[in-house]
Design a protein around this motif. Structure first.
Motif, PDB file in Angstrom:
ATOM      1  N   PRO A 176     -41.801   2.705 -43.362  1.00  0.00           N
ATOM      2  CA  PRO A 176     -43.037   2.885 -44.867  1.00  0.00           C
ATOM      3  C   PRO A 176     -44.291   2.113 -45.124  1.00  0.00           C
ATOM      4  O   PRO A 176     -45.018   1.503 -45.479  1.00  0.00           O
ATOM      5  CB  PRO A 176     -42.285   2.536 -45.908  1.00  0.00           C
ATOM      6  N   MET A 177     -43.484   0.383 -44.754  1.00  0.00           N
ATOM      7  CA  MET A 177     -44.476  -0.631 -44.306  1.00  0.00           C
ATOM      8  C   MET A 177     -45.420  -0.895 -43.347  1.00  0.00           C
ATOM      9  O   MET A 177     -46.342  -0.927 -43.304  1.00  0.00           O
ATOM     10  CB  MET A 177     -43.366  -1.992 -43.848  1.00  0.00           C
ATOM     11  N   ILE A 178     -44.918   0.532 -42.354  1.00  0.00           N
ATOM     12  CA  ILE A 178     -45.766   0.619 -41.477  1.00  0.00           C
ATOM     13  C   ILE A 178     -47.169   1.107 -41.744  1.00  0.00           C
ATOM     14  O   ILE A 178     -47.940   0.559 -41.909  1.00  0.00           O
ATOM     15  CB  ILE A 178     -45.071   1.102 -40.005  1.00  0.00           C
ATOM     16  N   GLY A 179     -46.427   2.046 -42.393  1.00  0.00           N
ATOM     17  CA  GLY A 179     -47.676   2.963 -43.157  1.00  0.00           C
ATOM     18  C   GLY A 179     -48.526   2.582 -44.340  1.00  0.00           C
ATOM     19  O   GLY A 179     -49.734   2.086 -44.016  1.00  0.00           O
ATOM     20  N   TRP A 180     -48.018   0.995 -45.197  1.00  0.00           N
ATOM     21  CA  TRP A 180     -48.044   0.528 -46.083  1.00  0.00           C
ATOM     22  C   TRP A 180     -49.658  -0.376 -45.171  1.00  0.00           C
ATOM     23  O   TRP A 180     -50.643  -1.194 -45.952  1.00  0.00           O
ATOM     24  CB  TRP A 180     -47.511  -0.476 -46.883  1.00  0.00           C
ATOM     25  N   ALA A 181     -49.294  -0.906 -43.947  1.00  0.00           N
ATOM     26  CA  ALA A 181     -50.119  -1.991 -43.606  1.00  0.00           C
ATOM     27  C   ALA A 181     -51.024  -0.969 -42.846  1.00  0.00           C
ATOM     28  O   ALA A 181     -51.956  -1.705 -42.792  1.00  0.00           O
ATOM     29  CB  ALA A 181     -48.750  -2.868 -42.383  1.00  0.00           C
ATOM     30  N   ILE A 182     -51.183   0.072 -42.694  1.00  0.00           N
ATOM     31  CA  ILE A 182     -52.170   0.955 -42.166  1.00  0.00           C
ATOM     32  C   ILE A 182     -53.569   1.186 -43.302  1.00  0.00           C
ATOM     33  O   ILE A 182     -53.985   0.983 -42.353  1.00  0.00           O
ATOM     34  CB  ILE A 182     -51.981   2.166 -41.443  1.00  0.00           C
ATOM     35  N   ALA A 183     -52.665   1.276 -43.947  1.00  0.00           N
ATOM     36  CA  ALA A 183     -54.136   1.191 -45.149  1.00  0.00           C
ATOM     37  C   ALA A 183     -54.461  -0.196 -45.434  1.00  0.00           C
ATOM     38  O   ALA A 183     -55.384  -0.122 -45.931  1.00  0.00           O
ATOM     39  CB  ALA A 183     -53.636   2.196 -46.598  1.00  0.00           C
ATOM     40  N   THR A 184     -53.608  -0.819 -45.720  1.00  0.00           N
ATOM     41  CA  THR A 184     -53.627  -2.566 -46.500  1.00  0.00           C
ATOM     42  C   THR A 184     -53.744  -3.508 -45.480  1.00  0.00           C
ATOM     43  O   THR A 184     -54.892  -4.813 -45.758  1.00  0.00           O
ATOM     44  CB  THR A 184     -52.656  -2.469 -47.533  1.00  0.00           C
ATOM     45  N   GLY A 185     -53.421  -3.593 -44.286  1.00  0.00           N
ATOM     46  CA  GLY A 185     -53.011  -4.411 -43.627  1.00  0.00           C
ATOM     47  C   GLY A 185     -52.711  -5.911 -43.760  1.00  0.00           C
ATOM     48  O   GLY A 185     -52.746  -6.356 -43.356  1.00  0.00           O
ATOM     49  N   GLY A 186     -52.078  -5.065 -44.405  1.00  0.00           N
ATOM     50  CA  GLY A 186     -50.890  -6.907 -45.018  1.00  0.00           C
ATOM     51  C   GLY A 186     -49.224  -6.305 -45.364  1.00  0.00           C
ATOM     52  O   GLY A 186     -49.462  -4.571 -44.971  1.00  0.00           O
ATOM     53  N   LEU A 217     -38.195  12.082 -40.386  1.00  0.00           N
ATOM     54  CA  LEU A 217     -37.935  11.082 -41.743  1.00  0.00           C
ATOM     55  C   LEU A 217     -39.084   9.618 -41.176  1.00  0.00           C
ATOM     56  O   LEU A 217     -39.131   9.502 -42.554  1.00  0.00           O
ATOM     57  CB  LEU A 217     -36.538  10.757 -41.624  1.00  0.00           C
ATOM     58  N   VAL A 218     -39.193   9.521 -40.088  1.00  0.00           N
ATOM     59  CA  VAL A 218     -39.895   8.362 -39.646  1.00  0.00           C
ATOM     60  C   VAL A 218     -41.232   8.594 -40.320  1.00  0.00           C
ATOM     61  O   VAL A 218     -41.670   7.459 -40.872  1.00  0.00           O
ATOM     62  CB  VAL A 218     -40.110   7.493 -38.140  1.00  0.00           C
ATOM     63  N   VAL A 219     -42.013   9.719 -40.046  1.00  0.00           N
ATOM     64  CA  VAL A 219     -43.003  10.106 -40.095  1.00  0.00           C
ATOM     65  C   VAL A 219     -43.475  10.545 -41.955  1.00  0.00           C
ATOM     66  O   VAL A 219     -44.419   9.776 -42.164  1.00  0.00           O
ATOM     67  CB  VAL A 219     -43.546  11.838 -39.331  1.00  0.00           C
ATOM     68  N   PHE A 220     -42.630  11.082 -42.280  1.00  0.00           N
ATOM     69  CA  PHE A 220     -42.360  11.430 -43.620  1.00  0.00           C
ATOM     70  C   PHE A 220     -42.328  10.166 -45.012  1.00  0.00           C
ATOM     71  O   PHE A 220     -43.578  10.261 -45.043  1.00  0.00           O
ATOM     72  CB  PHE A 220     -41.422  12.271 -44.286  1.00  0.00           C
ATOM     73  N   THR A 221     -41.600   8.735 -44.249  1.00  0.00           N
ATOM     74  CA  THR A 221     -41.476   7.306 -44.525  1.00  0.00           C
ATOM     75  C   THR A 221     -42.614   6.408 -44.681  1.00  0.00           C
ATOM     76  O   THR A 221     -43.364   5.998 -45.784  1.00  0.00           O
ATOM     77  CB  THR A 221     -40.567   6.586 -44.716  1.00  0.00           C
ATOM     78  N   ALA A 222     -42.762   6.762 -43.501  1.00  0.00           N
ATOM     79  CA  ALA A 222     -44.030   6.108 -43.241  1.00  0.00           C
ATOM     80  C   ALA A 222     -46.073   6.842 -44.064  1.00  0.00           C
ATOM     81  O   ALA A 222     -46.744   6.024 -44.260  1.00  0.00           O
ATOM     82  CB  ALA A 222     -44.959   6.233 -41.407  1.00  0.00           C
ATOM     83  N   LEU A 223     -45.416   8.127 -43.722  1.00  0.00           N
ATOM     84  CA  LEU A 223     -46.635   8.983 -44.329  1.00  0.00           C
ATOM     85  C   LEU A 223     -47.202   8.620 -46.326  1.00  0.00           C
ATOM     86  O   LEU A 223     -48.516   8.071 -46.566  1.00  0.00           O
ATOM     87  CB  LEU A 223     -46.709  10.965 -44.376  1.00  0.00           C
TER      88      LEU A 223
END
Length: 316
Positions: free
Chosen positions: A158-168, A29-35
């Protein structure tokens, strides 16, 4: 806290036992929401960097699970639902689980920082700390609000995944966090209603134990009502749209109906039918979260074909 006397040193440990320490179902679930957080972000990510980043998020999530099993071995051995876990079952020593979790934590955070950016790594580090220390070591055994506050740990991916892409951080990533955060209490309280004896025997102050089932049923309904506007608000951000809105509306009405069905029941009826309604709502809650995040992926794909709010009147 883990008790070394729980460990049967005569049992052999294999790779599968260490994999079980990672709590693979929770990790998925963690992987999916982060992805999803990564893929719906407005910034594209190199596929290799994206894959490596999500891998390190998964490792960090697994590290949290290992540290949780190390600390909770003494109560896990009491609860039917958890006594088969590697530490209480004697397949992995408590000390090895702790070392494994600490090393995995350090590796995942360091490598995510080097691969993606330090904001994402910082969020991952805070998530591990929050789950292993704030929730597992403190909240879980000290307050019936353990699930409410501790739910933040599962809401960060999901915040971590967003930050990976945007840095913010943005409104979109905060709303994805809020969606999981508000979903967690009714999801776990539905479980607690029909697993109450386990928590009571282990001395875990779940709301069903400290305040009774009637209060828990009230809380399930209230938190579900509060969840609905959060879930629907996502539809009106850059990652939402008409497909998300229409399907999420149905899902939220179903979940709200389930919460109402739990609320209107009395404990005598619940005992008589083995908590069939609570079990049904718990299953609905699992699909609820998965489908909301799956819908965000569908929306991201739909936008490539021009299916947006502005185009809605043309294609409905």
């Amino acid at each position: 806290m883990a008790d070394a006397t729980l460990i049967d040193q005569g049992r052999e440990t294999d790779v599968g036992d260490y994999f079980a320490l990672l709590k693979p179902r929770v990790m998925s679930l963690v992987v999916f929401t982060a992805l999803v957080g990564l893929l719906v972000a407005p910034v594209s990510v190199n596929p290799i960097i994206g894959f490596a980043s999500i891998l390190f998020v998964a490792i960090g999530a697994g590290a949290s699970g290992a540290l949780n099993m190390w600390w909770d071995a003494d109560i896990d051995v009491i609860m039917k639902r958890t006594r088969g876990r590697p530490v209480p079952a004697g397949k992995v020593t408590a000390n090895n689980a702790m070392i494994f979790g600490l090393w995995m934590s350090m590796i995942s955070v360091l490598m995510l920082g080097l691969t993606a950016n330090y904001l994402a790594a910082g969020l991952l580090a805070f998530t591990i700390f929050f789950y292993a220390v704030v929730y597992t070591m403190w909240l879980k055994r000290s307050t019936p609000q353990n699930i409410v506050i501790g739910g933040a740990a599962g809401a960060f991916p999901p915040m971590i995944g967003w930050a990976i892409a945007t840095g913010g951080i943005s409104v979109e990533s905060v709303l994805m966090f809020a969606l999981i955060f508000m979903w967690t209490p009714p999801h776990f309280w539905a479980l607690a209603l029909f697993m109450n004896q386990d928590y009571d025997a282990a001395g875990v102050p779940m709301l069903t134990v400290t305040h009774g089932k009637r209060t828990t049923r009230n809380h399930v309904l209230v938190y579900t009502i509060l969840l609905v506007p959060v879930a629907m608000a996502v539809a009106f951000t850059s990652i939402g749209g008409p497909l998300y809105f229409t399907t999420a509306l149905v899902l939220n009405l179903m979940f709200l109906k389930g919460a109402y069905d739990i609320w209107k029941r009395d404990d005598d009826a619940a005992e008589a039918d083995n908590y069939l309604v609570e079990r049904k709502v718990f299953r609905i809650s699992l699909y609820y979260l998965f489908l909301h995040f799956a819908l965000l992926l569908v929306e991201a794909t739909a936008k490539t074909f021009g299916l947006t709010w502005a185009a809605w009147p043309q294609w409905i």
